[in-house]
Write a protein that holds these residues in place. Structure first.
Motif, short mmCIF file in Angstrom:
data_model
loop_
_atom_site.label_atom_id
_atom_site.label_comp_id
_atom_site.label_asym_id
_atom_site.label_seq_id
_atom_site.Cartn_x
_atom_site.Cartn_y
_atom_site.Cartn_z
N SER A 60 0.83 -1.21 0.00
CA SER A 60 0.00 0.00 0.00
C SER A 60 0.87 1.26 0.00
O SER A 60 0.53 2.26 -0.65
N ILE A 61 2.01 1.21 0.66
CA ILE A 61 2.92 2.36 0.65
C ILE A 61 3.56 2.50 -0.73
O ILE A 61 3.69 3.61 -1.25
N ARG A 62 3.93 1.38 -1.34
CA ARG A 62 4.50 1.44 -2.70
C ARG A 62 3.50 2.03 -3.70
O ARG A 62 3.87 2.79 -4.59
N ILE A 63 2.24 1.67 -3.56
CA ILE A 63 1.21 2.20 -4.45
C ILE A 63 1.10 3.72 -4.28
O ILE A 63 1.03 4.46 -5.26
N ALA A 64 1.13 4.17 -3.03
CA ALA A 64 1.04 5.61 -2.77
C ALA A 64 2.24 6.36 -3.32
O ALA A 64 2.14 7.52 -3.72
N LEU A 65 3.39 5.68 -3.38
CA LEU A 65 4.62 6.33 -3.83
C LEU A 65 4.99 5.98 -5.28
O LEU A 65 6.09 6.32 -5.72
N VAL B 169 11.18 8.26 -4.65
CA VAL B 169 11.48 7.60 -3.39
C VAL B 169 12.01 6.21 -3.73
O VAL B 169 11.36 5.45 -4.46
N SER B 170 13.19 5.88 -3.23
CA SER B 170 13.82 4.60 -3.56
C SER B 170 13.17 3.43 -2.82
O SER B 170 12.52 3.61 -1.79
N ASP B 171 13.39 2.24 -3.36
CA ASP B 171 12.90 1.03 -2.70
C ASP B 171 13.51 0.89 -1.31
O ASP B 171 12.87 0.41 -0.38
N GLU B 172 14.75 1.30 -1.17
CA GLU B 172 15.43 1.24 0.13
C GLU B 172 14.73 2.15 1.14
O GLU B 172 14.54 1.78 2.29
N GLN B 173 14.35 3.35 0.72
CA GLN B 173 13.63 4.27 1.61
C GLN B 173 12.29 3.68 2.03
O GLN B 173 11.89 3.80 3.19
N MET C 171 11.12 2.67 5.74
CA MET C 171 9.88 3.21 6.28
C MET C 171 9.01 2.09 6.84
O MET C 171 8.52 2.17 7.97
N VAL C 172 8.86 1.02 6.09
CA VAL C 172 8.05 -0.12 6.54
C VAL C 172 8.67 -0.76 7.78
O VAL C 172 7.98 -1.06 8.74
N SER C 173 9.99 -0.94 7.78
CA SER C 173 10.67 -1.51 8.95
C SER C 173 10.47 -0.63 10.18
O SER C 173 10.25 -1.16 11.28
N GLY C 174 10.52 0.67 10.00
CA GLY C 174 10.29 1.59 11.11
C GLY C 174 8.88 1.47 11.66
O GLY C 174 8.68 1.48 12.89
N GLU D 89 2.03 9.16 8.95
CA GLU D 89 3.10 9.94 9.58
C GLU D 89 4.43 9.73 8.85
O GLU D 89 5.15 10.69 8.56
N ALA D 90 4.74 8.49 8.53
CA ALA D 90 5.98 8.18 7.84
C ALA D 90 5.97 8.75 6.42
O ALA D 90 6.97 9.31 5.96
N LEU D 91 4.85 8.64 5.73
CA LEU D 91 4.74 9.18 4.37
C LEU D 91 4.84 10.70 4.38
O LEU D 91 5.46 11.29 3.49
N HIS D 92 4.25 11.33 5.36
CA HIS D 92 4.29 12.79 5.46
C HIS D 92 5.73 13.28 5.56
O HIS D 92 6.09 14.31 4.98
#
Length: 156
Positions: free
Chosen positions: A69-74, A79-83, A87-90, A114-117
């Motif tokens: 869902s975060i990848r879809i938003a981005l 934004v790199s796959d590593e970022q 973000m997901v790990s955090g 919050e993380a996406l913001h």
């Protein structure tokens, strides 16, 4: 680890190395029966998390669903796959550190927003539009106003 090609129960680890984020290990494996090679990723899991859905159902937490869902938003954002992985790990670390085994979906959504913001405003708005179920243009206007207000506060 079972072979995804032939379902043989025994496979050999050929190579192991830590991933860039330092929270997981990438292993190259080979099947002794069919000879196919594949990669697995291992992560530390502190506890089994259960997601409490709005309709009362319970489901196991799915890290990949959150990442998807975060990848879809981005999508198509700088934004790199590593970022995204960081973000997901955090978010997962914060969920595990909450001390709760059962996590409500709104809490997960708020952590993701919050993380996406912090990373990308466009991704944040995209995620928010689905998560908060925007129905009218004024919904977008309200969130954009909040982003602008937040930026103005940071600049002062």
């Amino acid at each position: 680890m079972r072979c995804p090609f032939c379902s043989e129960a025994e496979t050999q680890v050929k190579d192991s190395r830590p991933m860039e984020d330092g929270t997981s290990i990438r292993r190259r494996r080979a099947c002794a029966t069919c000879g196919q090679r594949f990669t697995t990723v291992e992560r530390v899991q502190l506890r089994e998390l259960v997601v409490a859905k709005a309709d009362g159902r319970r489901a196991p937490f799915d890290r990949e669903k959150l990442a998807r869902s975060i990848r879809i938003a981005l999508r198509k954002r700088p934004v790199s796959d590593e970022q995204i992985e960081q973000m997901v790990s955090g978010i997962v670390r914060r969920l595990e550190a909450s001390g709760e085994n059962e996590i409500a979906t709104p809490f997960i959504g708020e952590l993701a927003m919050e993380a996406l913001h912090a990373i990308d405003a466009v991704g944040y708005v995209r995620f928010a539009s689905v998560y908060r179920d925007f129905r009218e243009t004024k919904d977008f206007s309200e969130i954009l106003t909040r982003i602008d207000d937040h930026r103005n506060k940071e600049q002062k």
